[in-house]
Design a protein around this motif. Structure first.
Motif, PDB file in Angstrom:
ATOM      1  N   ARG A  35       0.811  -1.229   0.000  1.00  0.00           N
ATOM      2  CA  ARG A  35       0.000   0.000   0.000  1.00  0.00           C
ATOM      3  C   ARG A  35       0.842   1.275   0.000  1.00  0.00           C
ATOM      4  NH1 ARG A  35      -4.976  -1.581   4.013  1.00  0.00           N
ATOM      5  NH2 ARG A  35      -6.012  -2.944   2.507  1.00  0.00           N
ATOM      6  N   HIS A  36       2.055   1.215   0.479  1.00  0.00           N
ATOM      7  CA  HIS A  36       2.917   2.395   0.554  1.00  0.00           C
ATOM      8  C   HIS A  36       3.707   2.629  -0.735  1.00  0.00           C
ATOM      9  CE1 HIS A  36       5.471  -0.985   1.510  1.00  0.00           C
ATOM     10  NE2 HIS A  36       6.532  -0.231   1.269  1.00  0.00           N
ATOM     11  N   LEU A  37       3.539   1.735  -1.726  1.00  0.00           N
ATOM     12  CA  LEU A  37       4.275   1.843  -2.984  1.00  0.00           C
ATOM     13  C   LEU A  37       3.443   2.535  -4.053  1.00  0.00           C
ATOM     14  CD1 LEU A  37       5.722  -1.790  -3.163  1.00  0.00           C
ATOM     15  CD2 LEU A  37       6.847   0.263  -2.261  1.00  0.00           C
ATOM     16  N   ASP A  38       4.113   3.285  -4.934  1.00  0.00           N
ATOM     17  CA  ASP A  38       3.404   3.851  -6.081  1.00  0.00           C
ATOM     18  C   ASP A  38       3.304   2.795  -7.179  1.00  0.00           C
ATOM     19  OD1 ASP A  38       5.820   3.829  -7.571  1.00  0.00           O
ATOM     20  OD2 ASP A  38       6.129   5.982  -7.393  1.00  0.00           O
ATOM     21  N   GLU A  39       2.708   3.137  -8.311  1.00  0.00           N
ATOM     22  CA  GLU A  39       2.484   2.151  -9.385  1.00  0.00           C
ATOM     23  C   GLU A  39       3.782   1.578  -9.945  1.00  0.00           C
ATOM     24  OE1 GLU A  39       2.652   6.228 -11.151  1.00  0.00           O
ATOM     25  OE2 GLU A  39       1.467   5.369  -9.535  1.00  0.00           O
ATOM     26  N   ASN A  40       4.905   2.271  -9.739  1.00  0.00           N
ATOM     27  CA  ASN A  40       6.204   1.812 -10.227  1.00  0.00           C
ATOM     28  C   ASN A  40       6.997   1.031  -9.189  1.00  0.00           C
ATOM     29  OD1 ASN A  40       5.992   3.060 -12.845  1.00  0.00           O
ATOM     30  ND2 ASN A  40       6.221   4.995 -11.771  1.00  0.00           N
ATOM     31  N   GLY A  41       6.380   0.753  -8.055  1.00  0.00           N
ATOM     32  CA  GLY A  41       7.048  -0.028  -7.026  1.00  0.00           C
ATOM     33  C   GLY A  41       7.949   0.770  -6.104  1.00  0.00           C
ATOM     34  N   LEU A  42       7.901   2.093  -6.201  1.00  0.00           N
ATOM     35  CA  LEU A  42       8.716   2.945  -5.334  1.00  0.00           C
ATOM     36  C   LEU A  42       7.890   3.405  -4.130  1.00  0.00           C
ATOM     37  CD1 LEU A  42      10.446   5.208  -8.012  1.00  0.00           C
ATOM     38  CD2 LEU A  42      11.423   3.234  -6.816  1.00  0.00           C
ATOM     39  N   PRO A  43       8.531   3.520  -2.972  1.00  0.00           N
ATOM     40  CA  PRO A  43       7.788   4.001  -1.805  1.00  0.00           C
ATOM     41  C   PRO A  43       7.485   5.491  -1.943  1.00  0.00           C
ATOM     42  CG  PRO A  43      10.096   3.768  -1.267  1.00  0.00           C
ATOM     43  CD  PRO A  43       9.916   3.234  -2.666  1.00  0.00           C
ATOM     44  N   ARG A  44       6.336   5.885  -1.436  1.00  0.00           N
ATOM     45  CA  ARG A  44       5.954   7.298  -1.507  1.00  0.00           C
ATOM     46  C   ARG A  44       6.812   8.124  -0.543  1.00  0.00           C
ATOM     47  NH1 ARG A  44       1.305   4.375  -2.039  1.00  0.00           N
ATOM     48  NH2 ARG A  44       0.190   4.732  -3.981  1.00  0.00           N
ATOM     49  N   ILE A  45       7.155   9.332  -0.959  1.00  0.00           N
ATOM     50  CA  ILE A  45       7.961  10.226  -0.138  1.00  0.00           C
ATOM     51  C   ILE A  45       7.230  10.502   1.167  1.00  0.00           C
ATOM     52  CG2 ILE A  45       8.939  12.569  -0.014  1.00  0.00           C
ATOM     53  CD1 ILE A  45       9.457  12.272  -3.062  1.00  0.00           C
ATOM     54  N   GLY A  46       7.978  10.461   2.264  1.00  0.00           N
ATOM     55  CA  GLY A  46       7.419  10.682   3.589  1.00  0.00           C
ATOM     56  C   GLY A  46       7.011   9.409   4.304  1.00  0.00           C
ATOM     57  N   THR A  47       7.051   8.287   3.607  1.00  0.00           N
ATOM     58  CA  THR A  47       6.660   7.018   4.207  1.00  0.00           C
ATOM     59  C   THR A  47       7.717   6.536   5.196  1.00  0.00           C
ATOM     60  OG1 THR A  47       5.488   6.343   2.200  1.00  0.00           O
ATOM     61  CG2 THR A  47       6.085   4.595   3.730  1.00  0.00           C
ATOM     62  N   PRO A  48       7.313   6.249   6.430  1.00  0.00           N
ATOM     63  CA  PRO A  48       8.266   5.630   7.359  1.00  0.00           C
ATOM     64  C   PRO A  48       8.411   4.145   7.000  1.00  0.00           C
ATOM     65  CG  PRO A  48       6.223   6.248   8.489  1.00  0.00           C
ATOM     66  CD  PRO A  48       6.062   6.585   7.056  1.00  0.00           C
TER      67      PRO A  48
END
Length: 129
Positions: A35-48
């Motif tokens: 759930r914390h990943l964007d569509e490209n598999g990268l974590p969203r900025i600010g995610t602990p």
């Protein structure tokens, strides 16, 4: 505050095709873990990010992959994750990078770079010392 840079290269899967950077790791990984990943598999900025969480989502086909053995939309929507994993999980290989006790923190930046013709996922974390 210590900064860490994690670099994950796109490699060839067991079928000889490029792995895919993605959040959609079903039926290998429970969707709640992405759930914390964007569509490209990268974590969203600010995610602990803590130990055990996916830092970069990446999926490849296994040697057993067969295009005709894909789950239907009805199965994806109707079956519990454990049933999907048992029935179709062997078709893919989860090559995601996971956080460890030593490798965790808050996401400050996440992007892709081309390095020697290969796509690399770059994740920068701010870590408490």
């Amino acid at each position: 505050m210590k900064r860490m840079r994690i670099e994950v290269a796109q490699e060839l899967d067991e079928q000889g095709d490029l792995e895919e950077f993605t959040w959609d790791l079903l039926p290998v990984v429970d969707p709640h873990q992405t759930r914390h990943l964007d569509e490209n598999g990268l974590p969203r900025i600010g995610t602990p990010i803590s130990a055990g969480m996916i830092l970069v989502g990446k999926l490849g086909k296994s040697a057993a992959f067969n295009e005709s053995e894909q789950p239907s939309s009805l199965e994806i929507q109707g079956l519990p994750f454990s049933a999907l994993q048992a029935r179709y999980g062997h078709l893919w290989k989860n090559t995601s990078r996971y956080a460890t006790e030593e490798l965790h923190g808050t996401v400050e930046n996440a992007h892709f770079e081309k390095v020697n013709g290969k796509l690399h996922a770059i994740v920068e974390l701010a870590c408490k010392e």
